[in-house]
Design an enzyme around this catalytic site. Sequence first.
Site, short mmCIF file in Angstrom:
data_model
loop_
_atom_site.label_atom_id
_atom_site.label_comp_id
_atom_site.label_asym_id
_atom_site.label_seq_id
_atom_site.Cartn_x
_atom_site.Cartn_y
_atom_site.Cartn_z
N THR A 170 -2.61 18.19 7.44
CA THR A 170 -3.25 17.91 6.17
C THR A 170 -3.22 19.22 5.39
O THR A 170 -2.97 20.29 5.95
CB THR A 170 -4.72 17.49 6.35
OG1 THR A 170 -5.38 18.52 7.09
CG2 THR A 170 -4.85 16.20 7.10
N ARG B 62 -6.57 17.15 -1.03
CA ARG B 62 -6.46 16.18 0.06
C ARG B 62 -5.03 15.65 0.09
O ARG B 62 -4.56 15.10 -0.89
CB ARG B 62 -7.42 15.01 -0.16
CG ARG B 62 -8.86 15.42 -0.39
CD ARG B 62 -9.80 14.28 -0.12
NE ARG B 62 -9.90 14.10 1.31
CZ ARG B 62 -10.61 14.88 2.11
NH1 ARG B 62 -11.30 15.88 1.65
NH2 ARG B 62 -10.63 14.66 3.40
N GLU C 117 9.80 8.32 -7.72
CA GLU C 117 10.30 7.85 -6.42
C GLU C 117 11.59 8.59 -6.07
O GLU C 117 12.46 8.75 -6.94
CB GLU C 117 10.55 6.34 -6.46
CG GLU C 117 9.24 5.56 -6.43
CD GLU C 117 9.44 4.06 -6.56
OE1 GLU C 117 10.55 3.63 -6.93
OE2 GLU C 117 8.48 3.32 -6.30
N ASP D 230 0.34 18.11 15.56
CA ASP D 230 -0.47 17.81 14.39
C ASP D 230 -1.45 18.98 14.22
O ASP D 230 -2.44 19.08 14.93
CB ASP D 230 -1.22 16.49 14.62
CG ASP D 230 -2.10 16.10 13.44
OD1 ASP D 230 -2.33 16.95 12.56
OD2 ASP D 230 -2.56 14.94 13.40
N LYS E 211 -7.90 20.98 5.05
CA LYS E 211 -8.89 21.44 6.04
C LYS E 211 -8.96 22.97 5.99
O LYS E 211 -9.28 23.49 4.95
CB LYS E 211 -8.58 20.82 7.39
CG LYS E 211 -8.71 19.29 7.30
CD LYS E 211 -8.42 18.55 8.58
CE LYS E 211 -8.58 17.04 8.33
NZ LYS E 211 -8.15 16.24 9.48
N TYR F 6 6.07 8.91 -12.60
CA TYR F 6 6.63 8.21 -11.46
C TYR F 6 7.86 8.95 -10.99
O TYR F 6 8.72 9.29 -11.80
CB TYR F 6 7.03 6.77 -11.82
CG TYR F 6 6.28 5.78 -10.98
CD1 TYR F 6 6.42 5.79 -9.58
CD2 TYR F 6 5.40 4.86 -11.54
CE1 TYR F 6 5.70 4.92 -8.80
CE2 TYR F 6 4.68 3.99 -10.75
CZ TYR F 6 4.84 4.02 -9.38
OH TYR F 6 4.12 3.17 -8.60
#
Length: 559
Positions: free
Chosen positions: A371, A380, A201, A345, A374, A199
């Site tokens: 992303t 991903r 954060e 984008d 691609k 974790y």
Amino acid sequence: MKIAIGSDHCGVELKSLLVRELSDGFTVMDKGPADRASCDYCDYAVAVATDVASGAADFGVLICKTGIGMSMAANRFQNVRAALCSTTDAATLTRQHNGANVLCLSADAVSPQYALEIIRTFVATPVDMSERHARRRWKLERAQRLSDCSGLMRDDPEVFEAIAAQTRQEDAEINLIASENTSSRACREAAGSVLMNKYAEGYPGKRWYSGCLPVDAAEELARTRACKLFGAEHANVQPHCGSAANMAVYFATIKPGDTILSLSLDQGGHLSHGSPVNFSGKIYNIVPYTVDPKTEMLDYDAIERQALEVKPKILLTGASAYPRTIDFKRIREICDKAGCIMMVDMAHIAGLVAGGAHPSPVPYADFVTSTTHKTLGGPRGGLVLCKEKWAKALDSAVFPGMQGGPLENIIAAKAVVFREWMSDEKKGYAQQVVKNCAVMCKTVQDRGYRIVSGGTDNHLFLVDVKKSKGITGKDAAAALDAAGIIVNKNTIPFDTESPFKTSGIRVGTASATTRGMKEPEMIKIGTWIADVLDNIADTTVQERVKREAAALVANFPVP
Ligand SMILES: *Cc1c(COP(=O)(O)O)cnc(C)c1O
């Protein structure tokens, strides 16, 4: 030449002797043990295998009573091929055929003098590079790609079967989905790593949990590499996907109800650019622009007029199905005139931008989202690049604004891929994706199919199958699927069919190019596409193409 050597207590005497002898002519890295006290062979096998796997040593030598335990342990490492040899002939053959790089010896079976001869033979013999042996070594290394998750065969056979099915599908079919690619093994190793256990954060150096030093290192690598690769001032590598990357920019800059000018979904835009069924369309006032009905390309003058009229807070460019180069410099001028934020984008074209095969939006845009899976070919995930003045607003928008803990394993995989893209090989890949696309597009076009906008400049093209043959995109995609060619139905600008049927298909070359395909294969595939669509109801054509396609892809292994 560096040789790492290790043994267990049974092999320690032979080892000491070999270290002495080999030091004359080689750099010898003695990994222990130091004395005859009982010890565990695996520890020393791991030490030697680590040096060979990482490239710190050119060769490894491991000795135990039989040499068998040592070879088992060493062979668990990627890129290590350990061979147990008791003759010089065996050493010669395993070098030539298997490309062995770790030699295991039985302390009981060979005399010190002969052991030395075996080692000298082993390191002096070159690997046989002929196609036959290269192919077998490759298969050995890949084990048909199932070795990656072979533990699941026993631990969870049902999930294993899903993975095995995907592996078979990738191996046997031609993937032309423009938004997909094929990840490298290095990327998958990072994505499946223990970094998922943490974790974290917050951001590197400013976390809400203890114990974050390892993930800090991984995330810092991803951030700095992203900035270097794209020439950006600031990067946030935490968004879980491309839609989240877009959400982060909206949250960082505008308020609910504010206006975004964007390309609509049915014109090639993306759901997260303001579709009414998406959060973006529900929260913000979306004004869509379209492509020019005649050229089916962006009409910058029209966009400028519209921007000056509607005065958006954000002008968003970038698309999921736009086959042409985007003029980012011109878009910057429009944003300056209209006084709005320039957001690009580049999810689809990020790999082309990284490889220099499409102009970069980074020098012009306030924000560039993407992303990483691609054309970029990574895990991903999402990415946002921005100018330094937006860094703080962006980072707080991602966390605590919209996400909790980041996926540090995926972030590490992003770092791996950013580094891969800094190589010349990848630059060549990006150029090849575009060349391949142009060739396949022309092949289909020459068979009488109407191509949206008349062609392509990037990794994808759209075929208007309705106008060309009176069939829908849905039926076209299904027929191609039956023939082992995977594409997707896609709306074309001003489509008269519903989004479920569509008039078009979208075809992309990123994944096929990753497999090493070039122009001759593109011509074959383009011909098959036309063959199948010319005879949409003829299953014998589909079966023939499926056979021929399977034979073709067998020569182009998936990484
Ligand atoms: C694919 C894509 C995205 C986002 O994809 P996710 O599925 O959310 O990762 C965003 N924008 C464009 C233009 C895309 O093509």
